[in-house]
Design a protein around this motif. Structure first.
Motif, PDB file in Angstrom:
ATOM      1  N   GLY A 114       0.821  -1.202   0.000  1.00  0.00           N
ATOM      2  CA  GLY A 114       0.000   0.000   0.000  1.00  0.00           C
ATOM      3  C   GLY A 114       0.854   1.250   0.000  1.00  0.00           C
ATOM      4  O   GLY A 114       0.597   2.206  -0.743  1.00  0.00           O
ATOM      5  N   LEU A 115       1.908   1.232   0.821  1.00  0.00           N
ATOM      6  CA  LEU A 115       2.802   2.384   0.894  1.00  0.00           C
ATOM      7  C   LEU A 115       3.485   2.624  -0.453  1.00  0.00           C
ATOM      8  O   LEU A 115       3.548   3.758  -0.942  1.00  0.00           O
ATOM      9  N   MET A 116       3.982   1.535  -1.059  1.00  0.00           N
ATOM     10  CA  MET A 116       4.649   1.683  -2.356  1.00  0.00           C
ATOM     11  C   MET A 116       3.725   2.358  -3.354  1.00  0.00           C
ATOM     12  O   MET A 116       4.115   3.251  -4.096  1.00  0.00           O
ATOM     13  N   LYS A 117       2.464   1.931  -3.321  1.00  0.00           N
ATOM     14  CA  LYS A 117       1.512   2.531  -4.249  1.00  0.00           C
ATOM     15  C   LYS A 117       1.228   3.983  -3.880  1.00  0.00           C
ATOM     16  O   LYS A 117       1.089   4.833  -4.756  1.00  0.00           O
ATOM     17  N   ALA A 118       1.151   4.275  -2.573  1.00  0.00           N
ATOM     18  CA  ALA A 118       0.859   5.637  -2.140  1.00  0.00           C
ATOM     19  C   ALA A 118       1.964   6.607  -2.545  1.00  0.00           C
ATOM     20  O   ALA A 118       1.704   7.775  -2.788  1.00  0.00           O
ATOM     21  N   VAL A 119       3.226   6.099  -2.596  1.00  0.00           N
ATOM     22  CA  VAL A 119       4.315   7.006  -2.959  1.00  0.00           C
ATOM     23  C   VAL A 119       4.617   6.937  -4.452  1.00  0.00           C
ATOM     24  O   VAL A 119       5.626   7.456  -4.902  1.00  0.00           O
ATOM     25  N   GLY A 120       3.728   6.281  -5.221  1.00  0.00           N
ATOM     26  CA  GLY A 120       3.837   6.416  -6.668  1.00  0.00           C
ATOM     27  C   GLY A 120       4.261   5.191  -7.442  1.00  0.00           C
ATOM     28  O   GLY A 120       4.550   5.295  -8.627  1.00  0.00           O
ATOM     29  N   ALA A 121       4.308   4.003  -6.806  1.00  0.00           N
ATOM     30  CA  ALA A 121       4.648   2.798  -7.569  1.00  0.00           C
ATOM     31  C   ALA A 121       3.462   2.409  -8.439  1.00  0.00           C
ATOM     32  O   ALA A 121       2.323   2.465  -7.990  1.00  0.00           O
ATOM     33  N   THR A 122       3.733   2.057  -9.686  1.00  0.00           N
ATOM     34  CA  THR A 122       2.659   1.601 -10.566  1.00  0.00           C
ATOM     35  C   THR A 122       2.401   0.120 -10.295  1.00  0.00           C
ATOM     36  O   THR A 122       3.204  -0.563  -9.652  1.00  0.00           O
ATOM     37  N   ASN A 123       1.278  -0.382 -10.815  1.00  0.00           N
ATOM     38  CA  ASN A 123       0.984  -1.808 -10.683  1.00  0.00           C
ATOM     39  C   ASN A 123       2.119  -2.631 -11.265  1.00  0.00           C
ATOM     40  O   ASN A 123       2.478  -3.683 -10.761  1.00  0.00           O
ATOM     41  N   ARG A 124       2.668  -2.119 -12.377  1.00  0.00           N
ATOM     42  CA  ARG A 124       3.749  -2.848 -13.044  1.00  0.00           C
ATOM     43  C   ARG A 124       4.986  -2.918 -12.160  1.00  0.00           C
ATOM     44  O   ARG A 124       5.661  -3.937 -12.109  1.00  0.00           O
ATOM     45  N   ASP A 125       5.276  -1.808 -11.454  1.00  0.00           N
ATOM     46  CA  ASP A 125       6.420  -1.808 -10.534  1.00  0.00           C
ATOM     47  C   ASP A 125       6.251  -2.895  -9.488  1.00  0.00           C
ATOM     48  O   ASP A 125       7.165  -3.683  -9.227  1.00  0.00           O
ATOM     49  N   VAL A 126       5.040  -2.931  -8.872  1.00  0.00           N
ATOM     50  CA  VAL A 126       4.796  -3.901  -7.803  1.00  0.00           C
ATOM     51  C   VAL A 126       4.890  -5.326  -8.354  1.00  0.00           C
ATOM     52  O   VAL A 126       5.518  -6.200  -7.761  1.00  0.00           O
ATOM     53  N   LEU A 127       4.290  -5.531  -9.537  1.00  0.00           N
ATOM     54  CA  LEU A 127       4.340  -6.858 -10.170  1.00  0.00           C
ATOM     55  C   LEU A 127       5.794  -7.265 -10.413  1.00  0.00           C
ATOM     56  O   LEU A 127       6.199  -8.387 -10.093  1.00  0.00           O
ATOM     57  N   SER A 128       6.579  -6.331 -10.958  1.00  0.00           N
ATOM     58  CA  SER A 128       7.980  -6.643 -11.281  1.00  0.00           C
ATOM     59  C   SER A 128       8.757  -7.015 -10.020  1.00  0.00           C
ATOM     60  O   SER A 128       9.558  -7.951 -10.030  1.00  0.00           O
ATOM     61  N   GLU A 138     -10.949  10.981 -10.655  1.00  0.00           N
ATOM     62  CA  GLU A 138     -11.761   9.758 -10.710  1.00  0.00           C
ATOM     63  C   GLU A 138     -11.776   9.150 -12.105  1.00  0.00           C
ATOM     64  O   GLU A 138     -12.187   8.025 -12.290  1.00  0.00           O
ATOM     65  N   LYS A 139     -11.284   9.926 -13.103  1.00  0.00           N
ATOM     66  CA  LYS A 139     -11.279   9.381 -14.459  1.00  0.00           C
ATOM     67  C   LYS A 139      -9.902   8.842 -14.873  1.00  0.00           C
ATOM     68  O   LYS A 139      -9.740   8.342 -15.974  1.00  0.00           O
ATOM     69  N   MET A 140      -8.937   9.000 -13.983  1.00  0.00           N
ATOM     70  CA  MET A 140      -7.581   8.555 -14.330  1.00  0.00           C
ATOM     71  C   MET A 140      -7.471   7.030 -14.309  1.00  0.00           C
ATOM     72  O   MET A 140      -8.127   6.375 -13.499  1.00  0.00           O
ATOM     73  N   ASP A 141      -6.597   6.505 -15.177  1.00  0.00           N
ATOM     74  CA  ASP A 141      -6.342   5.060 -15.101  1.00  0.00           C
ATOM     75  C   ASP A 141      -5.230   4.787 -14.082  1.00  0.00           C
ATOM     76  O   ASP A 141      -4.678   5.728 -13.484  1.00  0.00           O
ATOM     77  N   GLU A 142      -4.927   3.537 -13.855  1.00  0.00           N
ATOM     78  CA  GLU A 142      -3.940   3.126 -12.836  1.00  0.00           C
ATOM     79  C   GLU A 142      -2.622   3.884 -12.961  1.00  0.00           C
ATOM     80  O   GLU A 142      -2.089   4.388 -11.982  1.00  0.00           O
ATOM     81  N   ASN A 143      -2.106   3.946 -14.189  1.00  0.00           N
ATOM     82  CA  ASN A 143      -0.782   4.541 -14.378  1.00  0.00           C
ATOM     83  C   ASN A 143      -0.801   6.042 -14.118  1.00  0.00           C
ATOM     84  O   ASN A 143       0.104   6.591 -13.497  1.00  0.00           O
ATOM     85  N   ALA A 144      -1.871   6.694 -14.577  1.00  0.00           N
ATOM     86  CA  ALA A 144      -1.976   8.139 -14.367  1.00  0.00           C
ATOM     87  C   ALA A 144      -2.130   8.433 -12.881  1.00  0.00           C
ATOM     88  O   ALA A 144      -1.545   9.394 -12.368  1.00  0.00           O
ATOM     89  N   ALA A 154      -0.945   6.576 -10.427  1.00  0.00           N
ATOM     90  CA  ALA A 154       0.359   6.353  -9.800  1.00  0.00           C
ATOM     91  C   ALA A 154       1.242   7.577  -9.997  1.00  0.00           C
ATOM     92  O   ALA A 154       1.926   8.033  -9.075  1.00  0.00           O
ATOM     93  N   GLU A 155       1.172   8.150 -11.190  1.00  0.00           N
ATOM     94  CA  GLU A 155       1.981   9.336 -11.499  1.00  0.00           C
ATOM     95  C   GLU A 155       1.506  10.525 -10.641  1.00  0.00           C
ATOM     96  O   GLU A 155       2.304  11.291 -10.118  1.00  0.00           O
ATOM     97  N   PHE A 156       0.158  10.620 -10.484  1.00  0.00           N
ATOM     98  CA  PHE A 156      -0.435  11.685  -9.663  1.00  0.00           C
ATOM     99  C   PHE A 156       0.036  11.567  -8.210  1.00  0.00           C
ATOM    100  O   PHE A 156       0.479  12.531  -7.591  1.00  0.00           O
ATOM    101  N   ARG A 206       2.357  14.669  -7.210  1.00  0.00           N
ATOM    102  CA  ARG A 206       1.503  15.793  -6.829  1.00  0.00           C
ATOM    103  C   ARG A 206       0.932  15.674  -5.430  1.00  0.00           C
ATOM    104  O   ARG A 206       0.289  16.610  -4.949  1.00  0.00           O
ATOM    105  N   VAL A 207       1.154  14.528  -4.780  1.00  0.00           N
ATOM    106  CA  VAL A 207       0.627  14.344  -3.424  1.00  0.00           C
ATOM    107  C   VAL A 207       1.716  13.789  -2.519  1.00  0.00           C
ATOM    108  O   VAL A 207       2.509  12.944  -2.934  1.00  0.00           O
ATOM    109  N   GLY A 208       1.741  14.284  -1.253  1.00  0.00           N
ATOM    110  CA  GLY A 208       2.576  13.637  -0.255  1.00  0.00           C
ATOM    111  C   GLY A 208       1.685  13.152   0.873  1.00  0.00           C
ATOM    112  O   GLY A 208       0.892  13.926   1.401  1.00  0.00           O
TER     113      GLY A 208
END
Lengths: 443, 251
Positions: free
Chosen positions: A336-350, B79-85, B87-89, B93-95
């Motif tokens: 959850g933390l990894m995702k919260a700080v910006g890890a993509t699903n692909r990162d976690v999978l990898s 709410e319209k962003m996909d998974e990758n967008a 993750a980038e957000f 843009r958030v801490g």
């Protein structure tokens, strides 16, 4: 995420759970070692089998014998009565001059060499030593034409000379040994005269002997085939001896010759040519068809042995899947933390796939080393056992019990890694698709 | 739609609803919440347990999807962003700051702080330098190689704040940041958040701690998934307290 960072994070994660990673990897070590040892054993057995059976230089040869199959089939049909094999028009396909012409025109046939056994009883003498020989008449003046090589002397045949196979000198023995006398050493026959005594019996039972002098002009290299026991001689002379023994002429158009060696133009067409000769009703044998049979048998053996090892690896795979599933449960908040700080699903999978593959790789590496070592130990033990057996009973020594081909360790390592990767697939997919907020709240 | 192009609003939340289904029954964690968050504001979200305040924070941060409604940041609808967008957000843009810190216990402080940078493709040496700089900013330059277990709760939360700052996001979201701390450490963390706000960050804090209000530019009260006025909020909490007392008397 950069690849170096991915790899360093995977290594870091594996490193902080060393104990569990190693325990899981031991399963893979055993599985991989089992695959390596068992396949090495199968390959080693195959090597020994093919090595001891055939020389390597006669891959273009086909041995052709008269076709008896049809006769036997006919006899069965006819209820076992009537004519014997040699009786008149039985359908036996003899190797007559006409038949040889038939075979010569098959595409791919380069040469046919007639072989005919001497049909007479014979005793051989060399000084005090005695032997029984197998004189083979061939319609060649130079044995090199059918691929035989001289160990010493020549391969050329002239009147009154013989070229002998490599095992022939070993057949000589002392018929009247003194008590306590050692076994005779094989005599050096090169450029020596042998005394051949031909024996026949007249109608009233009288024994008639005829002594002929044969000069040995060459000794052949070992072929590990039929040639090793033969004494080659000019076909015409052998026919003359046979006719003397029988007391009448031989009609080749009726009886044919003992067998032919048919040489193909290319090893690739050998099986095809042999099939065509068989189709004509003769019996064609090739080392290749034999080898193919042996090889397919050993391929099956390798697959079975490899399969047994693969079962061990399958058990290990379940272990990896279990470890990864546990690990993901424990690290749910971290995911959850990894995702919260910006890890993509692909990162976690990898990351999680990489950890599973890493366990497979570590286990595979250990397994290859263990398997290699075990094969080496097996060889030492087996060879010393064979050596003690051989000194008692004689006979050839196998070169190795287990042979590890170069591709096997590499294959085993890659295979173990892939097994790890696949075992991690389900847990890693679960980790990657966790909803971040649920993962963070996980207790 | 003209509202969406209003530059004075950092974030627009409209009719936000989140329904959790628990087997047969459903729970309306958020029930039509609409809010504007001004740039550079310090918003404190207050409400009892189960009021939906944490849910609101996670939806704003893109850690979950709303059942309906919209969240607009700049011109992007989260709410319209996909998974990758998403993750980038979350990365740029958030801490996030959590009640339980969520530090990786085996990593030293500077690696915990630099952890998000791994996912942004920042090289190792660069990560270390940046982590040390941010740790200095939260007053922990002498604790960079300490592991979380070697730090006090307040220090751990400061490491977590440093981690939230590492990608220099405009928005800081804190979920009960003082909930696991003693009052003194809690107050230090509040002041740190206030300092960040002064330095230009937009801050949203979900809390029970009413001391946080002294730093707030806006306070939002949530009750049963709805935004209510302060009066309604006090009345509701008082009646709740009364009910509890009455029930206590009966017992």
């Amino acid at each position: 995420m950069r690849f170096v960072d991915l790899v360093s994070l995977i290594l870091y994660n594996l490193g902080r759970r060393k104990g569990r990673v190693l325990l899981t990897a031991i399963g893979v070590v055993i599985g991989t070692a089992a695959v390596v040892v068992l396949v090495s054993l199968a390959v080693g057995l195959q090597k020994n089998a093919t090595q001891s059976l055939w020389g390597i230089n006669d891959l273009t040869s086909i041995e052709v014998y008269p076709g008896y199959q049809e006769v036997m089939a006919m006899e069965v049909k006819g209820g076992g009565g009537g004519g014997g094999i040699y009786g008149g028009d039985t359908g036996v396909k003899y190797l007559t001059p006409k038949a040889i012409e038939e075979i010569k025109v098959i595409p791919g046939v380069k040469q046919t060499i007639i072989h005919d056994y001497m049909q007479a009883s014979m005793e051989l003498y060399f000084g005090k030593l005695m032997s029984w020989g197998n004189i083979m008449g061939v319609d060649l003046t130079d044995l090199a034409d059918m691929g035989l090589e001289a160990e010493r002397g020549t391969t050329e045949l002239t009147k009154g000379t013989v070229v002998v196979g490599s095992w022939v000198p070993q057949n000589f023995y002392n018929p009247n040994p003194r008590p306590g006398e050692e076994m005779t050493e094989p005599p050096d026959l090169l450029d020596q005269n042998l005394k051949a005594v031909l024996i026949k019996y007249t109608q009233d039972g009288q024994e008639v002997r005829r002594t002929v002098s044969l000069r040995v002009v060459g000794i052949l290299k070992e072929t590990r085939g039929q040639a090793d026991g033969n004494m080659y001689m000019n076909l015409g002379e052998v026919t003359a001896f046979s006719e003397w023994s029988r007391g009448s002429r031989i009609d080749r158009n009726k009886e044919g010759y003992s067998y032919l060696i048919v040489k193909a133009e290319d090893p690739d067409v050998v099986l095809d040519v042999a099939d065509q000769i068989n189709a004509l009703g003769y019996m064609a044998n090739t080392p290749q068809s034999y080898l193919e049979g042996i090889n397919s048998f050993f391929l099956v053996l390798q697959i079975i042995f490899g399969g047994v090892g693969a079962i061990a690896l399958l058990v290990a795979a379940i272990g990896i899947a279990n470890t990864m599933t546990m690990s993901i449960l424990e690290r749910t908040r971290e995911i959850g933390l990894m995702k919260a700080v910006g890890a993509t699903n692909r990162d976690v999978l990898s990351i999680f796939l990489g950890e599973a593959a890493g366990i497979g790789f570590v286990g595979g590496l250990g397994g290859v080393i263990l398997g290699w070592g075990a094969s080496a130990v097996l060889n030492v033990v087996a060879l010393s056992y064979f050596a003690s057996q051989a000194s008692e009973g004689g006979g050839g020594l196998p070169s190795a019990a287990a042979a590890t081909p170069a591709w096997l360790p590499l294959f085993a390592l890659v295979f173990a890694t892939i097994v790890g990767l696949l075992s991690g697939l389900y847990p890693a997919l679960r980790a990657a698709t966790l909803v971040p907020v649920n993962a963070l709240k996980y207790e | 739609m003209d509202e969406l192009t209003d530059n004075n609003v950092f974030m627009k939340i409209r009719e936000l609803t989140k329904i959790y289904s628990m087997g047969e029954s459903t729970v309306n964690a958020l029930d039509g919440v609409s809010l504007d968050i001004q740039p550079g504001s310090f918003t404190v979200v207050m409400g009892p347990s189960g009021s939906g305040k944490s849910t609101l924070l996670y939806l704003i941060g893109g850690l979950d999807w709303p059942t309906s409604g919209s969240i607009t940041v700049a011109d992007d609808q989260i709410e319209k962003m996909d998974e990758n967008a998403l993750a980038e957000f979350r990365r740029n843009r958030v801490g996030f700051i959590f009640q339980s810190f969520n530090l990786v216990s085996s990593m030293p402080a500077e690696e915990n702080v630099g952890f998000p940078l791994r996912f942004s493709g920042v090289p190792r040496s660069n990560r270390k330098a940046r982590a040390q700089a941010v740790l200095a900013q939260v007053g922990l330059s002498d604790r960079t190689t300490h592991k979380p277990t070697e730090l006090s709760g307040g220090q751990q939360q400061r490491v977590a704040i440093a981690r939230a700052l590492i990608n220099d996001p405009p928005l800081i979201l804190a979920d009960e940041p003082t909930g696991n701390l003693d009052s003194h450490s809690g107050f230090t963390i509040m002041k740190l958040l206030a300092d960040l706000n002064k330095a230009g960050k937009t801050v949203i804090v979900v809390t029970h701690d009413s001391r946080m209000r002294q730093f707030a530019t806006d306070t939002i009260h949530l009750l049963d998934g709805k935004v209510v006025s302060e009066d309604e909020f006090i009345k509701a909490t008082e009646s709740l307290t009364q009910t509890i007392e009455e029930q206590g008397d009966q017992l």
